[in-house]
Design an enzyme around this catalytic site. Structure first.
Site, PDB file in Angstrom:
ATOM      1  CG  HIS B 166      -9.902   3.444   0.975  1.00  0.00           C
ATOM      2  ND1 HIS B 166     -10.214   2.110   1.199  1.00  0.00           N
ATOM      3  CD2 HIS B 166     -11.124   3.968   1.498  1.00  0.00           C
ATOM      4  CE1 HIS B 166     -11.400   2.028   1.063  1.00  0.00           C
ATOM      5  NE2 HIS B 166     -11.700   3.163   1.099  1.00  0.00           N
ATOM      6  CB  CYS B 208      -5.354  -2.326   1.463  1.00  0.00           C
ATOM      7  SG  CYS B 208      -7.330  -2.792   1.525  1.00  0.00           S
TER       8      CYS B 208
END
Lengths: 527, 414
Positions: B166, B208
């Site tokens: 992440h 991301c």
């Protein structure tokens, strides 16, 4: 020319044969059907290096003499000589061993997680602690386990409980024990891969070809072990073992029949040519129901059925079935973890056992509050404390060793108040809300109190001991404890709120002090 | 008079220094070997891979599957376990929640088990931290850290660094507990460059806002690619109904599908890989940064980074080599076990080699005959010794001259 070449080849063969006879490799697989329908299996791969000695720690400053191994695992041998280790035991286990339903394990080291202990001789050149650090880092790289984190905050020296299983050579220096456990360590295929690479036949032939990780790690309990010990008059023995408890009732439709194919999803196609002996043993259950074992080429001895893998016809698939049973029902068992320990003695005689509790410093004992109850009656005479090294927060774990006397057919409850000190916020693991795993307590049954001399240091128990079928070591289940976990998002929240308040207050005060309201006459527009 | 002597001594010392810096024959030969294709080859001799999954917990199964998919690809194309550092922050295969023990799947069809039977995870669980990752890259470790946990690269190593987890704008989360920033990675790469720990780096990241992670690099020879732009998320590809979570991310899934078509002898280039990028499939704009990379992308092979493949020259021997026939001319320094038995002259050596290496093969007539090769090898084995001898003789002669001059000056002045 042709004969010259041949003689050379023959001489080479002779040399390798001579070298090979000084190393022996034995492999064995034992099956034991358990009373609750499960199946305990144990793989043992033993390599004996005859005539070898562990490295004398006083020679650590000099270059080591070169070692030649044909079957003995080289990677492990190099680690042992580098740190002059006399005896080494490493176990990586997952699950909880249910002593009530499964009895005593064949290999006593069944504590959950990783457990590493080693006996090393003292040396002026390199201290035992330094070599312990090097040893656990080397083994963590070798076996892909996080053993490097067994630092001084998790290492103790419980010499009463972990006696050497082999002999300690007489070098004139004393040997020291270092022991550490990591109860939260996972075991998976990456630990099995280097384990298999230490075997001479790897996982291609022989009994080791049954080690299928997809089945082994599906078992109700599994553990792999590496045990190195020095046997006087024989040499250095390396024993690689893999124990597991399978549940055939779960794989089949409610029947406890099993076979190599159903348990491991593999059969033995070829036998390992290097093995001196390669056999499979199946324990015959003591119940009255009829049992059928295939194939028929076995010998029976002392309640076990023996198959010789080298002679058996390949592919070899052994199966055991209960032809008269329709369905097997197993009962459910539940156990709760408490900080107090309760030990039950089912035998009709008094047993004395040593009790070891090595607790990380995040749980501190209040020893004065130790209470012992036997069948509801407080009995302080049943415990005699041998040693207690209290913990130092952030530095050292607690080591508590005591001798417990268990009266016949009774249950002993031990309980103690504990306090949980405050952890620094950098010491929390990334998943802090899970809690901390506490290492298991270890119980070692000693000679029963019929004998007048009590010698806990006996490494070879006398024959009376064996008749009682007492285990060498027993482990309690691993516990999970919650410590005060800070709100890790608190600093961010505090900064945001206080900055907002300061900005608002400052803004208001600034406006009050500096803003002047004046009236402005707006003159009418000239026409 | 004294000035003349001083000048003479100075000239002698300068002559020694100059001679010491002339590159030896060995170095010239190596440089010409690597420049033989007009300088467009990678000049690497070994490949390494650092694969990092920085997320913990069962619901981040797809990050573990990403890293394991890359591990399998890299191993299949030839990089051995000793050259791979695999960091997995949690245990998925033997997790008690895993319905298929010992298995990690990258697709809902469960056709390929990524964990397999033969896997080595170097850093796992709590050991996957920012500190350990940077120590692995820079090589600054405690002496007791074992070999399998070290990145032992040299200046001719190509390193493939893959990170997944992440992340956000110029940061990547490690285990939900700490973060590594794009500046940290850029500085670690610069340390690697200063210490000559890589020849070229291929940096791939699937998180991301991934493209922000490579925006801060400033060291040469780095090719970087990421899965999404600033303010964009990277999405997962598909869910598995039995496991209950997503099993792979879109970016990595499509890259792995492309890689399944690549094998060790493939001549596929990096440009072919980047042509796979498609916004419709990824739902995010994947990016490439090649300004620090000195070679054109359509001449850079995939196997320069993903495979254990490097440039080699193989000389095919023109003679048949059955051991019994060559009595006199059998060389002593080539062991018998390495010579292929009964190799016919008519055998096309190029086809035998090209089945598993991406080598530049020239026939023996172009370069040397077989005996010529041995003669070259022998002479080259002796040449460095001769060169060394000459240098030491020169050194002794000039120091002797200096001492004689100083003595003569001293005796003259008194």
């Amino acid at each position: 020319m042709f004969w010259r070449n041949n003689i050379l080849a023959v001489l080479l063969l002779c040399c390798t044969w001579c070298l090979a006879t000084s190393e022996e490799f034995h492999e064995a697989l034992t099956f034991r059907p358990l009373q609750d329908g499960r199946l305990a299996t144990r793989f043992t791969f033993t390599t004996l290096l005859r005539g070898a000695y562990p490295r004398d720690p006083s020679t650590l400053q000099e270059e080591d003499e070169s070692q030649h191994y044909a079957i003995f695992p080289l990677a492990l041998g190099q680690v042992l000589r580098e740190y002059a280790v006399t005896e080494l035991h490493l176990t990586l286990n997952a699950g909880k061993w249910d002593y009530d339903h499964w009895g005593y394990p064949d290999e006593p080291g069944v504590g959950t997680g990783a457990e590493l202990w080693a006996w090393m001789g003292e040396s002026a050149a390199r201290s035992v602690d330094e070599r312990w650090k090097g040893l656990r880092n080397a083994l963590s790289g070798q076996f892909c386990a996080s053993l490097g984190s067994l630092d001084e905050q998790r290492t103790t020296s419980p010499e009463l409980t972990f006696r050497p299983e082999g002999s300690l050579p007489q070098w004139g220096t004393t040997h020291q024990l270092r022991h550490g456990t990591l109860p939260s360590e996972h075991v998976c295929t990456e630990n099995l891969t280097p384990f298999l690479k230490l075997l001479p036949c790897k996982s291609l032939t022989g009994i080791a070809s049954l080690l299928n990780p997809h089945r082994l790690f599906d078992a109700d309990w599994h553990g792999l072990g590496v045990h190195v010990r020095y046997l006087e008059n024989e040499g250095i023995e390396v024993r690689l073992s893999f124990q597991s408890v399978f549940d055939p009732v779960r794989y089949s439709n409610g029947r406890r029949d099993w076979s190599l194919r159903s348990v491991f999803d593999r059969v033995i196609d070829r036998s390992c040519p290097i093995a001196h002996s390669s056999e499979i043993r199946v324990a015959i259950p003591k119940e009255e129901t009829a049992v059928a074992i295939t194939p028929d080429s076995y010998t029976t001895h002392a309640g076990f059925v023996y198959f010789n893998v080298s002679n058996a016809s390949k592919p070899l698939d052994i199966s055991m079935s209960w032809p008269d049973e329709q369905k097997f029902e197993y009962g459910s068992s539940q156990s709760r973890g408490r900080l107090s320990v309760s030990i039950t003695n089912h035998m009709p005689i008094t047993i004395q056992t040593s009790y070891l509790e090595s607790m990380p410093w995040l749980l501190q004992f209040y020893l004065h509050s130790l209470q012992i109850y036997s069948n509801g009656v407080s009995r302080d005479d049943l415990i005699s404390i041998v040693s207690y090294i209290p913990s130092v927060p952030h530095v050292r774990p607690t080591l508590f060793q005591a001798i417990l006397t268990l009266p016949p057919k009774s249950t002993l409850h031990l309980s103690m108040d504990v306090i949980k000190p405050f952890l620094r916020y950098t010491e929390h693991p990334p998943d802090a809300q899970r809690g901390w795993d506490l290492p298991p307590a270890v119980l070692v049954p000693l000679l029963h109190s019929n004998s007048s001399t009590l010698d806990p240091g006996l490494s070879n128990p006398p024959s009376g001991f064996e008749q009682l079928r007492l285990p060498r070591r027993m482990y309690t289940p691993v516990l999970l404890v919650d410590l005060a976990t800070p709100d890790f998002s608190m600093p961010y929240n505090v900064i945001i709120m206080s900055c907002t308040l300061i900005a608002l207050i400052f803004g208001m005060v600034f406006n009050l002090l500096t803003r002047k309201f004046t009236l402005i006459r707006v003159s009418p527009e000239p026409k | 008079m004294k000035a003349v002597l001083f000048l003479f001594a100075l000239v002698c010392t300068l002559w020694q220094c100059v001679h010491a810096q002339i590159p030896s024959e060995q170095e010239q030969h190596v440089t010409s070997f690597f420049n033989s294709h007009g300088g467009s080859t990678s000049r690497h001799t070994n490949n390494w891979a650092v694969l990092v999954c920085s997320s913990r917990y069962w619901f981040n199964y797809r990050h573990m599957a990403n890293a394991l998919g890359m591990y399998r690809t890299v191993k299949r194309l030839g990089i051995p376990d000793s050259n791979i550092i695999l960091m997995l922050a949690d245990d998925t295969a033997c997790n008690s929640r895993n319905k298929f023990p010992g298995c990690v799947y990258a697709s809902a069809a469960r056709d390929l088990d990524l964990y397999g039977d033969n896997i080595e995870v170097d850093y796992r669980g709590y050991e996957v931290t920012v500190e350990n990752f940077i120590r692995v890259l820079t090589g600054r470790m405690d002496p007791s850290v074992p070999r399998s946990k070290r990145l032992l690269t040299d200046d001719r190593s190509n390193v493939f660094v893959y990170m997944t987890g992440h992340g956000g704008n110029e940061f990547l989360k490690f285990q939900d507990n700490e973060e590594i920033s794009a500046f940290d990675i850029a500085d670690a790469f610069e340390q690697m460059w200063q210490k000559k720990r890589y020849n070229e780096i291929f940096f791939m990241i699937d998180t991301c806002q991934a493209n922000t992670m490579y925006s801060k690099f400033y060291s040469p020879n780095i090719l970087a690619t990421g899965s999404s732009e600033l303010d964009e998320n990277s999405y997962s590809h598909e869910n598995d109904r039995d496991l209950g979570i997503s099993v792979i991310d879109r970016f990595t899934h499509h890259i792995l599908r492309f890689m399944e078509g690549v094998n060790k002898t493939s001549q596929a280039t990096m440009q072919d890989l980047f042509n796979v990028y498609d916004y419709e499939k990824f739902m995010s704009h994947a990016g490439v940064r090649s300004d620090l990379f000195r070679r054109p992308l359509d001449q850079t092979y995939i196997t320069d980074f993903f495979g254990g493949v490097s440039q080699a020259e193989v000389m095919s021997p023109p003679l048949s080599l059955s051991p019994s026939s060559n009595e006199g001319s059998e060389p002593e320094n080539v062991p018998e076990s390495e010579l292929p038995v009964e190799l016919d002259q008519s055998l096309d050596f190029t086809s035998w080699i090209s089945s598993d290496t991406n080598a530049t093969v020239r026939s023996a007539d172009e370069v040397y005959g077989y005996d010529g090769i041995l003669h070259e090898l022998n002479s080259r084995a002796h040449a460095p010794k001769q060169g060394e001898n000459m240098q030491s003789v020169r050194a002794w002669v000039s120091t002797g001259l200096l001492v004689a001059l100083v003595g003569w000056v001293g005796s003259n002045t008194t």
